[in-house]
Design a protein around this motif. Structure first.
Motif, PDB file in Angstrom:
ATOM      1  N   ARG A 158     102.339  -7.547  65.294  1.00  0.00           N
ATOM      2  CA  ARG A 158     101.815  -7.020  64.034  1.00  0.00           C
ATOM      3  C   ARG A 158     102.251  -7.885  62.853  1.00  0.00           C
ATOM      4  NH1 ARG A 158      99.421  -2.166  64.688  1.00  0.00           N
ATOM      5  NH2 ARG A 158      99.835  -1.023  66.626  1.00  0.00           N
ATOM      6  N   GLU A 159     103.467  -8.404  62.896  1.00  0.00           N
ATOM      7  CA  GLU A 159     103.982  -9.233  61.795  1.00  0.00           C
ATOM      8  C   GLU A 159     103.206 -10.537  61.664  1.00  0.00           C
ATOM      9  OE1 GLU A 159     106.959 -10.584  58.866  1.00  0.00           O
ATOM     10  OE2 GLU A 159     106.446  -8.597  59.670  1.00  0.00           O
ATOM     11  N   HIS A 160     102.946 -11.201  62.794  1.00  0.00           N
ATOM     12  CA  HIS A 160     102.380 -12.550  62.746  1.00  0.00           C
ATOM     13  C   HIS A 160     100.864 -12.611  62.951  1.00  0.00           C
ATOM     14  CE1 HIS A 160     106.437 -14.082  62.583  1.00  0.00           C
ATOM     15  NE2 HIS A 160     106.760 -13.462  63.707  1.00  0.00           N
ATOM     16  N   PHE A 161     100.289 -11.607  63.610  1.00  0.00           N
ATOM     17  CA  PHE A 161      98.850 -11.665  63.891  1.00  0.00           C
ATOM     18  C   PHE A 161      98.088 -10.405  63.480  1.00  0.00           C
ATOM     19  CE2 PHE A 161     100.874 -14.364  67.235  1.00  0.00           C
ATOM     20  CZ  PHE A 161     100.452 -15.586  66.722  1.00  0.00           C
ATOM     21  N   GLY A 162      98.787  -9.366  63.044  1.00  0.00           N
ATOM     22  CA  GLY A 162      98.120  -8.157  62.593  1.00  0.00           C
ATOM     23  C   GLY A 162      97.455  -7.365  63.700  1.00  0.00           C
ATOM     24  N   VAL A 163      97.935  -7.510  64.936  1.00  0.00           N
ATOM     25  CA  VAL A 163      97.376  -6.765  66.062  1.00  0.00           C
ATOM     26  C   VAL A 163      98.523  -6.123  66.835  1.00  0.00           C
ATOM     27  CG1 VAL A 163      95.374  -8.302  66.252  1.00  0.00           C
ATOM     28  CG2 VAL A 163      97.439  -8.754  67.626  1.00  0.00           C
ATOM     29  N   SER A 164      98.199  -5.202  67.729  1.00  0.00           N
ATOM     30  CA  SER A 164      99.234  -4.604  68.572  1.00  0.00           C
ATOM     31  C   SER A 164      99.525  -5.532  69.749  1.00  0.00           C
ATOM     32  CB  SER A 164      98.763  -3.243  69.095  1.00  0.00           C
ATOM     33  OG  SER A 164      97.679  -3.400  69.984  1.00  0.00           O
ATOM     34  N   ALA A 165     100.631  -5.272  70.430  1.00  0.00           N
ATOM     35  CA  ALA A 165     101.016  -6.123  71.558  1.00  0.00           C
ATOM     36  C   ALA A 165      99.986  -6.079  72.679  1.00  0.00           C
ATOM     37  CB  ALA A 165     102.383  -5.688  72.089  1.00  0.00           C
ATOM     38  N   SER A 166      99.277  -4.961  72.802  1.00  0.00           N
ATOM     39  CA  SER A 166      98.268  -4.835  73.855  1.00  0.00           C
ATOM     40  C   SER A 166      97.036  -5.682  73.590  1.00  0.00           C
ATOM     41  CB  SER A 166      97.856  -3.368  74.015  1.00  0.00           C
ATOM     42  OG  SER A 166      97.262  -2.887  72.811  1.00  0.00           O
ATOM     43  N   GLN A 167      96.831  -6.102  72.334  1.00  0.00           N
ATOM     44  CA  GLN A 167      95.630  -6.846  71.959  1.00  0.00           C
ATOM     45  C   GLN A 167      95.882  -8.352  71.823  1.00  0.00           C
ATOM     46  OE1 GLN A 167      94.986  -4.558  68.330  1.00  0.00           O
ATOM     47  NE2 GLN A 167      93.183  -3.559  69.254  1.00  0.00           N
ATOM     48  N   LEU A 168      97.061  -8.818  72.134  1.00  0.00           N
ATOM     49  CA  LEU A 168      97.370 -10.241  71.986  1.00  0.00           C
ATOM     50  C   LEU A 168      96.502 -11.099  72.907  1.00  0.00           C
ATOM     51  CD1 LEU A 168     101.280 -10.039  71.843  1.00  0.00           C
ATOM     52  CD2 LEU A 168      99.784 -10.859  69.995  1.00  0.00           C
ATOM     53  N   SER A 169      95.945 -12.150  72.354  1.00  0.00           N
ATOM     54  CA  SER A 169      95.142 -13.088  73.139  1.00  0.00           C
ATOM     55  C   SER A 169      96.058 -14.072  73.858  1.00  0.00           C
ATOM     56  CB  SER A 169      94.182 -13.852  72.222  1.00  0.00           C
ATOM     57  OG  SER A 169      94.924 -14.699  71.345  1.00  0.00           O
ATOM     58  N   VAL A 170      95.469 -14.924  74.682  1.00  0.00           N
ATOM     59  CA  VAL A 170      96.265 -15.951  75.378  1.00  0.00           C
ATOM     60  C   VAL A 170      96.963 -16.849  74.366  1.00  0.00           C
ATOM     61  CG1 VAL A 170      96.178 -17.906  76.962  1.00  0.00           C
ATOM     62  CG2 VAL A 170      94.712 -15.913  77.369  1.00  0.00           C
ATOM     63  N   ALA A 171      96.239 -17.298  73.349  1.00  0.00           N
ATOM     64  CA  ALA A 171      96.812 -18.194  72.346  1.00  0.00           C
ATOM     65  C   ALA A 171      97.919 -17.497  71.555  1.00  0.00           C
ATOM     66  CB  ALA A 171      95.714 -18.688  71.400  1.00  0.00           C
ATOM     67  N   GLN A 172      97.679 -16.274  71.155  1.00  0.00           N
ATOM     68  CA  GLN A 172      98.688 -15.540  70.386  1.00  0.00           C
ATOM     69  C   GLN A 172      99.941 -15.277  71.217  1.00  0.00           C
ATOM     70  OE1 GLN A 172      96.158 -12.225  69.411  1.00  0.00           O
ATOM     71  NE2 GLN A 172      95.628 -13.037  67.372  1.00  0.00           N
ATOM     72  N   GLY A 173      99.769 -14.926  72.469  1.00  0.00           N
ATOM     73  CA  GLY A 173     100.915 -14.722  73.345  1.00  0.00           C
ATOM     74  C   GLY A 173     101.698 -16.003  73.552  1.00  0.00           C
ATOM     75  N   ALA A 174     100.976 -17.120  73.688  1.00  0.00           N
ATOM     76  CA  ALA A 174     101.641 -18.410  73.873  1.00  0.00           C
ATOM     77  C   ALA A 174     102.443 -18.800  72.627  1.00  0.00           C
ATOM     78  CB  ALA A 174     100.613 -19.491  74.202  1.00  0.00           C
ATOM     79  N   ILE A 175     101.891 -18.526  71.461  1.00  0.00           N
ATOM     80  CA  ILE A 175     102.596 -18.849  70.212  1.00  0.00           C
ATOM     81  C   ILE A 175     103.856 -17.995  70.067  1.00  0.00           C
ATOM     82  CG2 ILE A 175     102.442 -18.739  67.690  1.00  0.00           C
ATOM     83  CD1 ILE A 175      99.464 -19.516  67.983  1.00  0.00           C
TER      84      ILE A 175
END
Length: 311
Positions: free
Chosen positions: A221-238
Motif C-alpha cells: 500500500r505504501e509503495h504501489f497503492g494496492v493490497s498484498a493480494s493484488q501485487l503484480s510480478v513486477a511489483q513483487g519483484a521490486i
C-alpha cells in the motif's frame, strides 16, 4: 719422643695430602646442581597463569549458558502474532533520539492473502533453499564466511529467512559475531517450534519495507497503492529487491541497484518455472516503467552502495 726418622710423635691422622694435578693436565669443572628454590619460583607464575585462564574459561562458559537459557522461546508464536518486534522498538528509539515523530504502519495478513508472485520473489531473492534447510544454509554460510575472512568484515550474506526473522523479532541490527551466534540459536528454536509456512507468514508480516513500514501489506500500500493480494510480478519483484536496504532502496529513490536486482529476480522466477516467458517479458517492461529506468539508462553511472542494513 721422636721416631727413628726424626719426626715428632703425635696422634695418627687419616688425612691425605691434597692431590696436585700434574702440570699441563685439564681439570673437569662440574656445574653446581640446579637450585630447588629456583625451580619452585619459576613454576609459580605458570601455575598462576593456568588458574587465571581456567577461571576465564569458566566465566565465559557460564556467560554462554546464561545467555542461552535466557534467550526467548518461540512456542508462543505458534498461534499469536507479536505486538511489536526488537527492530520496531529500535527504529522508534532512533526516531525519538533524532527528534522525529515515530512512524509505524503494519497490517497483518495471512499467507494466502499475499500474491503468490510476491511470495515467490521474496523466496528466490532472500532464501531460495528455505523449504530445504532447518534454519541454516551451510553452503551459503561457508561462502559468506570465506568472503568475510578475505574482507576482514562480517557481511550480510548467508542469512536465511528464519535467521532474519529471529533478528527482527528479538535482536538488534549490529553485525557482531556474538549477535550472530544468538541469531543462530533463535533460528533453531523457530524451526523446532513452527512450521515453514508459519515462519514465512511471520517474516512477511514483520520485515521492514521502508521508513516505519512493516510487513508486505503495508509495503504494498505504501509503495504501489494496492493490497498484498493484488501485487503484480513486477511489483513483487521490486518489493523483494528492496529487502537488503529497504530504507534506501525505495521505488522513488532512483536506485540502480534496485532496478538491477528486480530484473534479476524476474530472471530467476522465469528460470525456475514460477512464471512464463511472456509473464517475464511483461514484468521487465513494468519494472522499467515503475522505476523510471531502462537498460540503456541503467548500464552506466556511478557505483552504488549495495550493502544492506543488517548482517
Amino acid at each position: 719422643m721422636s721416631n727413628t726418622d726424626g719426626r715428632p710423635e703425635g696422634p695418627e691422622t687419616s688425612e691425605q695430602p691434597e692431590a696436585v694435578p700434574p702440570s699441563g693436565s685439564r681439570v673437569a669443572v662440574v656445574p653446581p646442581a640446579p637450585s630447588v628454590t629456583r625451580t619452585a619460583r619459576t613454576s609459580r607464575p605458570r601455575s598462576w597463569r593456568r588458574r587465571v585462564l581456567l577461571g576465564l574459561a569458566v566465566l565465559l562458559l557460564g556467560f554462554g549458558v546464561y545467555e542461552y537459557v535466557t534467550l526467548p522461546e518461540a512456542e508462543s508464536l505458534v498461534r499469536e502474532n507479536p505486538k511489536s518486534t526488537a527492530l520496531m522498538d529500535q527504529r522508534a528509539e532512533e526516531a525519538r533520539e533524532a527528534g522525529k515523530k515515530v512512524r509505524r504502519r503494519q497490517q497483518w495478513v495471512s499467507l494466502t492473502s499475499i500474491s503468490r508472485h510476491a511470495v515467490a520473489s521474496v523466496l528466490v531473492s532472500e532464501d531460495a533453499g528455505f523449504y530445504g534447510h532447518e534454519g541454516l544454509d551451510t553452503t551459503e554460510l561457508r561462502k559468506a564466511m570465506g568472503e568475510a575472512w578475505e574482507k576482514r568484515q562480517l557481511g550480510r550474506g548467508a542469512s536465511t529467512i528464519t535467521q532474519q526473522l529471529a533478528k527482527n523479532l528479538w535482536l538488534s541490527t549490529d553485525r557482531s559475531l556474538f549477535r550472530k551466534a544468538k541469531e543462530l540459536v533463535l533460528a533453531h528454536r523457530l524451526e523446532e517450534s513452527l512450521t515453514k509456512k508459519r515462519i514465512l507468514a511471520l517474516y512477511l508480516n514483520v520485515v521492514e519495507w521502508g521508513n516505519g513500514v512493516y510487513g508486505i501489506e503495508a509495503g504494498a500500500r505504501e509503495h504501489f497503492g494496492v493490497s498484498a493480494s493484488q501485487l503484480s510480478v513486477a511489483q513483487g519483484a521490486i518489493l523483494a529487491a528492496m529487502l537488503p536496504a529497504p530504507r534506501k532502496r525505495s521505488p522513488k529513490s532512483g536506485s540502480r541497484a534496485l532496478w538491477r536486482r528486480a530484473h534479476w529476480i524476474v530472471d530467476q522466477l522465469s528460470s525456475v518455472g514460477r512464471i512464463t516467458g511472456a509473464e517475464a517479458t511483461t514484468a521487465r517492461t513494468d519494472i522499467d516503467q515503475l522505476l523510471g529506468r531502462t537498460p540503456a539508462a541503467s548500464s552506466g553511472g556511478e557505483e552504488e552502495d549495495e550493502t544492506g542494513d543488517d548482517a
